[in-house]
Write an enzyme that holds these catalytic residues in place. Structure first.
Site, mmCIF file in Angstrom:
data_model
loop_
_atom_site.group_PDB
_atom_site.id
_atom_site.type_symbol
_atom_site.label_atom_id
_atom_site.label_comp_id
_atom_site.label_asym_id
_atom_site.label_seq_id
_atom_site.Cartn_x
_atom_site.Cartn_y
_atom_site.Cartn_z
ATOM 1 N N GLU A 142 -8.928 15.183 -1.793
ATOM 2 C CA GLU A 142 -8.638 15.158 -0.361
ATOM 3 C C GLU A 142 -7.273 15.768 -0.067
ATOM 4 O OE1 GLU A 142 -9.256 11.315 1.405
ATOM 5 O OE2 GLU A 142 -8.034 11.782 3.157
ATOM 6 N N GLU A 160 -14.367 4.759 4.094
ATOM 7 C CA GLU A 160 -13.307 3.993 3.423
ATOM 8 C C GLU A 160 -12.811 2.941 4.422
ATOM 9 O OE1 GLU A 160 -10.049 6.664 2.521
ATOM 10 O OE2 GLU A 160 -9.830 7.205 4.622
ATOM 11 N N HIS A 204 0.878 -1.178 0.000
ATOM 12 C CA HIS A 204 0.000 0.000 0.000
ATOM 13 C C HIS A 204 0.907 1.218 0.000
ATOM 14 C CE1 HIS A 204 -3.853 1.937 0.417
ATOM 15 N NE2 HIS A 204 -3.394 2.662 1.414
ATOM 16 N N LYS A 223 -11.251 10.098 11.197
ATOM 17 C CA LYS A 223 -10.655 8.818 11.580
ATOM 18 C C LYS A 223 -10.801 8.760 13.086
ATOM 19 C CE LYS A 223 -7.253 8.995 7.890
ATOM 20 N NZ LYS A 223 -6.015 9.696 7.475
ATOM 21 N N LYS A 262 -4.248 7.388 -4.308
ATOM 22 C CA LYS A 262 -3.247 8.216 -3.647
ATOM 23 C C LYS A 262 -2.438 8.947 -4.696
ATOM 24 C CE LYS A 262 -3.724 7.137 0.764
ATOM 25 N NZ LYS A 262 -4.029 8.149 1.784
ATOM 26 N N LYS A 264 -10.670 5.402 -4.418
ATOM 27 C CA LYS A 264 -9.787 6.493 -4.028
ATOM 28 C C LYS A 264 -8.385 6.159 -4.492
ATOM 29 C CE LYS A 264 -7.926 8.157 0.389
ATOM 30 N NZ LYS A 264 -8.310 8.526 1.769
HETATM 31 MG MG LIG Z 1 -6.213 11.108 3.808
#
Ligand SMILES: [Mg+2]
Length: 373
Positions: free
Chosen positions: A224, A327, A22, A273, A169, A167
């Site tokens: 984001e 997510e 990841h 989060k 990155k 999503k």
């Molecule tokens: Mg983030």
């Protein structure tokens, strides 16, 4: 079960392998470290919490190692002999001894909620006011492979009806290459699935001004945290410029941070989060500020394992303010099932489990296999 006194607190570090590396803007992980915190009451209930950050200290300065030291040396002495339902008081006392360290405090908050709920024989969401919903949409994080491979991965998820939005990155490549890659993916998925990007605060103001409008034009549905977390003026400028929603993540850890976003209209959505906000109780305070201002909240992840994910799920299902999906895909990225009965993902959603506490039971053999020596 009715003696709520905290008799012991144990911490264990695990390194759980992932199904694929990841990638974040500045780092990549092939295993996710988790700090498992077990709080045992004199009545015999055991509650678990997870100390977990996205792939190391790059995100917020904490790691499983720092959390273990802070918890064992400074928080455990405060916890022992207190009641598991004294969450407000215990966290206030911990704040007097340990500043910040939200991720470590979240592990304690969740373990206390779990042990308390198990002592009462009720689910954690009952302690939060009851379930407002029983499942939540889950966006899948696509990897960093070449565009064609990524599109294939997304299409497989769509066919299996596992996820309907994705999503990606950004921030690891040079912005031009990065933007071209995302545009290719967004165009391939146009009309089939939503595509969002997370730049993890890596771009400066001018880079953001140059590339974000191109992403919006290409059909990216949400951006984001493009720029540094503390630069709320810049985020507000970007939010005013773009025709698509901007989500704040690194900018918001506390209710005060949320208030600043509101005052400057710096974002349309806040990523919540339960880890970075310091647990379920404090996440609620952050959501309250957003809700009062009409700003949406997303159930975000720091790649939690099953305990942290279940905690965030109970929170998201009990909190009407989490109105922008989630997510909460963490466990699907893990190459090992740490639960006796896995969390249930179907039809693009994660479903609230039944049962007391977090409603999940650890497979202690699997935990042992991945315990760090
Ligand atoms: Mg983030």
């Amino acid at each position: 079960m009715n003696d709520l006194t905290i008799a012991s607190v144990e911490t264990t570090i695990l390194d759980v392998p992932l199904i694929r590396p990841h990638k974040f803007a500045t780092t990549s992980m092939s295993a996710q470290p988790l700090l498992l915190v077990a709080i045992r009451t004199s009545g015999g209930a055991i509650g678990y919490g997870e100390g977990v950050v996205p792939g190391g200290p790059w995100w917020g300065g904490e790691s499983v190692e720092t959390m273990q030291v802070l918890i064992e040396r400074y928080m455990v002495p405060i916890l022992l002999g207190r009641r598991v339902d004294e969450i407000t008081g215990v966290l206030a006392d911990i704040d007097r001894v340990v500043a910040k360290a939200q991720f470590a405090k979240a592990a304690i908050d969740v373990a206390m909620h779990d042990a308390w709920a198990r002592s009462l024989g009720v689910p954690v969401h009952t302690l939060l006011g009851g379930a407002f919903r029983h499942s939540i949409d889950v966006t899948w994080a696509l990897g960093a492979a070449p565009a064609a491979e990524i599109v294939e991965e997304a299409q497989a998820k769509l066919v299996a009806r596992m996820n309907f939005s994705f999503k990606l990155k950004m921030g690891a490549l040079d912005p031009e290459t990065d933007t071209r890659r995302i545009i290719e993916i967004a165009q391939a998925l146009q009309g089939k699935a939503g595509v969002r990007v997370d730049i993890n605060a890596r771009w400066d103001r001018l880079t953001a001004f140059k590339y974000l409008p191109r992403l919006a034009t290409a059909g990216v549905e949400l951006v984001e945290q493009p720029t540094p977390g503390e630069q709320l003026e810049v985020l507000a400028e970007i939010n005013a410029l773009l025709p698509i929603p901007v989500m704040a993540d690194e900018s918001v850890l506390t209710p005060h941070d949320a208030l600043e976003v509101v005052r400057r209209r710096a974002a349309d959505v806040i990523a919540i989060k339960t880890t970075k906000c310091g647990g379920l109780k404090r996440s609620r305070d952050v959501v309250a500020v957003a809700k009062a201002a009409g700003i949406s909240c997303h159930g975000a992840t720091s790649i939690e394992g099953p305990i942290g994910t279940a905690a965030s799920l109970h929170f998201a299902c009990a909190e009407p303010g989490i109105d922008f999906g989630s997510e909460l895909f963490g466990p699907l990225l893990f190459d090992e099932e740490l639960l006796q009965e896995p969390l249930r993902y179907s039809e693009g959603q994660l479903h609230l489990p039944d049962g007391p506490g977090l409603g999940v039971e650890l497979n202690l053999d699997a935990v042992k296999t991945w315990t760090r020596n």
